[in-house]
Motif scaffolding. Structure first.
Motif, PDB file in Angstrom:
ATOM      1  N   THR A   3     -45.493 -26.161 -15.755  1.00  0.00           N
ATOM      2  CA  THR A   3     -46.470 -26.616 -16.732  1.00  0.00           C
ATOM      3  C   THR A   3     -46.968 -28.012 -16.372  1.00  0.00           C
ATOM      4  N   MET A   4     -48.078 -28.400 -16.995  1.00  0.00           N
ATOM      5  CA  MET A   4     -48.619 -29.743 -16.768  1.00  0.00           C
ATOM      6  C   MET A   4     -47.636 -30.806 -17.265  1.00  0.00           C
ATOM      7  N   HIS A   5     -46.901 -30.484 -18.330  1.00  0.00           N
ATOM      8  CA  HIS A   5     -45.895 -31.427 -18.830  1.00  0.00           C
ATOM      9  C   HIS A   5     -44.821 -31.671 -17.771  1.00  0.00           C
ATOM     10  N   GLN A   6     -44.357 -30.610 -17.123  1.00  0.00           N
ATOM     11  CA  GLN A   6     -43.364 -30.772 -16.061  1.00  0.00           C
ATOM     12  C   GLN A   6     -43.920 -31.614 -14.917  1.00  0.00           C
ATOM     13  N   VAL A   7     -45.144 -31.330 -14.531  1.00  0.00           N
ATOM     14  CA  VAL A   7     -45.771 -32.051 -13.422  1.00  0.00           C
ATOM     15  C   VAL A   7     -45.878 -33.538 -13.727  1.00  0.00           C
ATOM     16  N   ALA A   9     -44.287 -35.320 -16.103  1.00  0.00           N
ATOM     17  CA  ALA A   9     -42.996 -35.952 -16.366  1.00  0.00           C
ATOM     18  C   ALA A   9     -42.242 -36.225 -15.069  1.00  0.00           C
ATOM     19  N   PHE A  10     -42.130 -35.212 -14.216  1.00  0.00           N
ATOM     20  CA  PHE A  10     -41.417 -35.432 -12.957  1.00  0.00           C
ATOM     21  C   PHE A  10     -42.209 -36.338 -12.036  1.00  0.00           C
ATOM     22  N   GLY A  11     -43.530 -36.218 -12.063  1.00  0.00           N
ATOM     23  CA  GLY A  11     -44.343 -37.086 -11.215  1.00  0.00           C
ATOM     24  C   GLY A  11     -44.130 -38.549 -11.533  1.00  0.00           C
ATOM     25  N   LEU A  12     -44.011 -38.871 -12.829  1.00  0.00           N
ATOM     26  CA  LEU A  12     -43.775 -40.254 -13.233  1.00  0.00           C
ATOM     27  C   LEU A  12     -42.411 -40.740 -12.758  1.00  0.00           C
ATOM     28  N   VAL A  13     -41.386 -39.905 -12.941  1.00  0.00           N
ATOM     29  CA  VAL A  13     -40.041 -40.279 -12.493  1.00  0.00           C
ATOM     30  C   VAL A  13     -40.012 -40.427 -10.975  1.00  0.00           C
ATOM     31  N   ALA A  14     -40.628 -39.489 -10.264  1.00  0.00           N
ATOM     32  CA  ALA A  14     -40.652 -39.561  -8.801  1.00  0.00           C
ATOM     33  C   ALA A  14     -41.360 -40.813  -8.321  1.00  0.00           C
ATOM     34  N   LEU A 156     -42.459 -28.762  -7.781  1.00  0.00           N
ATOM     35  CA  LEU A 156     -42.320 -30.106  -8.319  1.00  0.00           C
ATOM     36  C   LEU A 156     -41.926 -31.102  -7.226  1.00  0.00           C
ATOM     37  N   GLY A 157     -41.053 -30.657  -6.323  1.00  0.00           N
ATOM     38  CA  GLY A 157     -40.642 -31.534  -5.226  1.00  0.00           C
ATOM     39  C   GLY A 157     -41.792 -31.878  -4.301  1.00  0.00           C
ATOM     40  N   SER A 158     -42.763 -30.959  -4.184  1.00  0.00           N
ATOM     41  CA  SER A 158     -43.931 -31.238  -3.348  1.00  0.00           C
ATOM     42  C   SER A 158     -44.742 -32.396  -3.907  1.00  0.00           C
ATOM     43  N   ILE A 159     -44.669 -32.583  -5.220  1.00  0.00           N
ATOM     44  CA  ILE A 159     -45.332 -33.732  -5.831  1.00  0.00           C
ATOM     45  C   ILE A 159     -44.701 -35.021  -5.318  1.00  0.00           C
ATOM     46  N   ALA A 160     -43.368 -35.018  -5.225  1.00  0.00           N
ATOM     47  CA  ALA A 160     -42.663 -36.188  -4.690  1.00  0.00           C
ATOM     48  C   ALA A 160     -43.055 -36.452  -3.244  1.00  0.00           C
ATOM     49  N   PHE A 161     -43.267 -35.392  -2.478  1.00  0.00           N
ATOM     50  CA  PHE A 161     -43.694 -35.540  -1.084  1.00  0.00           C
ATOM     51  C   PHE A 161     -45.037 -36.262  -1.008  1.00  0.00           C
ATOM     52  N   VAL A 162     -45.990 -35.838  -1.849  1.00  0.00           N
ATOM     53  CA  VAL A 162     -47.314 -36.461  -1.839  1.00  0.00           C
ATOM     54  C   VAL A 162     -47.233 -37.910  -2.324  1.00  0.00           C
ATOM     55  N   ILE A 163     -46.464 -38.138  -3.388  1.00  0.00           N
ATOM     56  CA  ILE A 163     -46.313 -39.500  -3.904  1.00  0.00           C
ATOM     57  C   ILE A 163     -45.670 -40.394  -2.858  1.00  0.00           C
ATOM     58  N   GLY A 164     -44.640 -39.884  -2.187  1.00  0.00           N
ATOM     59  CA  GLY A 164     -43.968 -40.665  -1.152  1.00  0.00           C
ATOM     60  C   GLY A 164     -44.892 -41.017  -0.007  1.00  0.00           C
ATOM     61  N   LEU A 165     -45.712 -40.062   0.407  1.00  0.00           N
ATOM     62  CA  LEU A 165     -46.659 -40.304   1.489  1.00  0.00           C
ATOM     63  C   LEU A 165     -47.650 -41.402   1.106  1.00  0.00           C
ATOM     64  N   CYS A 166     -48.158 -41.336  -0.123  1.00  0.00           N
ATOM     65  CA  CYS A 166     -49.136 -42.334  -0.580  1.00  0.00           C
ATOM     66  C   CYS A 166     -48.480 -43.698  -0.808  1.00  0.00           C
ATOM     67  N   SER A 167     -47.325 -43.703  -1.459  1.00  0.00           N
ATOM     68  CA  SER A 167     -46.647 -44.961  -1.772  1.00  0.00           C
ATOM     69  C   SER A 167     -46.217 -45.706  -0.515  1.00  0.00           C
ATOM     70  N   ASP A 168     -45.574 -44.993   0.409  1.00  0.00           N
ATOM     71  CA  ASP A 168     -45.113 -45.647   1.638  1.00  0.00           C
ATOM     72  C   ASP A 168     -46.288 -46.102   2.501  1.00  0.00           C
ATOM     73  N   SER A 169     -47.393 -45.338   2.472  1.00  0.00           N
ATOM     74  CA  SER A 169     -48.582 -45.768   3.213  1.00  0.00           C
ATOM     75  C   SER A 169     -49.117 -47.073   2.645  1.00  0.00           C
ATOM     76  N   LEU A 170     -49.088 -47.189   1.318  1.00  0.00           N
ATOM     77  CA  LEU A 170     -49.540 -48.430   0.681  1.00  0.00           C
ATOM     78  C   LEU A 170     -48.637 -49.602   1.074  1.00  0.00           C
ATOM     79  N   TRP A 171     -47.303 -49.368   1.075  1.00  0.00           N
ATOM     80  CA  TRP A 171     -46.377 -50.410   1.529  1.00  0.00           C
ATOM     81  C   TRP A 171     -46.687 -50.818   2.964  1.00  0.00           C
ATOM     82  N   ALA A 172     -46.949 -49.822   3.817  1.00  0.00           N
ATOM     83  CA  ALA A 172     -47.231 -50.112   5.225  1.00  0.00           C
ATOM     84  C   ALA A 172     -48.493 -50.956   5.368  1.00  0.00           C
ATOM     85  N   LEU A 173     -49.542 -50.607   4.636  1.00  0.00           N
ATOM     86  CA  LEU A 173     -50.799 -51.345   4.724  1.00  0.00           C
ATOM     87  C   LEU A 173     -50.652 -52.766   4.181  1.00  0.00           C
TER      88      LEU A 173
END
Length: 216
Positions: A3-7, A9-14, A156-173
Motif C-alpha cells: 500500500t501507499m502507507h507502507q511505501v 512509512a518505510f521510505g521515511l525510515v529508510a 519495499l526494499g527496492s525503495i531503500a535501494f533507490v534512496i541509497g543511490l540518491c543519498s550517497d550520490s548527494l554525499w559524493a557530490l
C-alpha cells in the motif's frame, strides 16, 4: 501488493537510516575527498548494488519466517536494535575515518573505475547497517493480510535501494565540492562521525521499543 502507507512509512525510515553517516557514507565521502567526484559516484553505484544483493539474500532467507512468527520477529527486532546501538558506539569510538591528504589530492595513482566499482560493492554488501535495516526494520512494515511477504520485502526494499543511490550520490557530490573545507579542519570529519554514532544509538532504542504496525 504493497500500500501507499507502507511505501511512505518505510521510505521515511529508510531515508533516516541511509542518511545517517555510517560505513557507506564515510567510505563514499572519503573517496570523494581523496579521488574526486567521478570515483566517488562510481563507488556509490557499486555500493548500491551491494546493498541490493544483501536485500535479495535477506528476502530469500527470512521473508515468510519473519512475517508469520511473532517470536522470530521479536528476536530479530531486538537483535537488530542492539546491533544498531553497537554500531553507534563503534562510530563514536572511531571518528577519524574521514580525512584528506595533501590538500585534498590523492596520495596514490588514480583509481580505476572497475576497482572503485568493486570496492564500493564490497562495502555495500558487507555494511551491517543494510542488514539491520532489512532484517530488523523492514519486517515491521509488512502487512500479513496482503500475503506474499517475500515479494512485499523485495518491493519495499527496492525503495531503500533507490534512496541509497540518491543519498550517497548527494554525499559524493557535496564532498567533492567541499574537499578543501574538510581538509581545513580534521574536527569536521570527526563531527560527521559523531552525528552518525549518536543517530544510530537513538535509532536502535526506537527500534527496541517499537512494534509491528499490523499487530493491532
Amino acid at each position: 501488493m504493497v500500500t501507499m502507507h507502507q511505501v511512505l512509512a518505510f521510505g521515511l525510515v529508510a531515508l533516516v537510516v541511509i542518511a545517517i553517516p555510517g560505513p557507506s557514507v564515510v567510505f563514499t565521502v572519503g573517496r570523494a575527498l581523496t579521488y574526486g567526484r567521478s570515483v566517488a559516484l562510481t563507488t556509490v553505484v557499486g555500493n548500491s548494488f551491494g546493498l541490493l544483493t544483501a536485500l535479495v539474500l535477506v528476502v530469500l532467507g527470512l521473508g515468510e519466517l519473519v512475517a508469520t512468527s511473532e517470536m522470530v520477529f521479536e528476536v530479530v527486532k531486538l537483535g537488530g536494535a542492539c546491533f544498531l546501538v553497537y554500531l553507534g558506539v563503534q562510530a563514536l569510538r572511531h571518528r577519524h575515518g574521514i580525512t584528506v591528504t595533501r590538500e585534498g589530492h590523492s596520495a596514490g595513482p588514480p583509481l580505476r573505475p572497475l576497482t572503485a566499482l568493486r570496492q564500493g560493492y564490497l562495502v555495500g554488501f558487507t555494511n551491517p547497517k543494510g542488514y539491520v535495516m532489512f532484517v530488523a526494520l523492514l519486517p515491521q512494515f509488512l502487512d500479513r493480510d496482503h500475503g506474499h511477504a517475500g515479494l512485499q520485502m523485495l518491493l519495499l526494499g527496492s525503495i531503500a535501494f533507490v534512496i541509497g543511490l540518491c543519498s550517497d550520490s548527494l554525499w559524493a557530490l557535496l564532498a567533492s565540492q567541499l574537499r578543501r573545507w574538510f581538509n581545513a579542519s580534521p574536527g569536521r570529519g570527526r563531527a560527521l562521525g559523531t552525528v552518525g554514532g549518536v543517530s544510530m544509538i537513538g535509532l536502535g532504542v526506537a527500534v527496541a521499543v517499537g512494534g509491528r504496525p499490523d499487530a493491532a
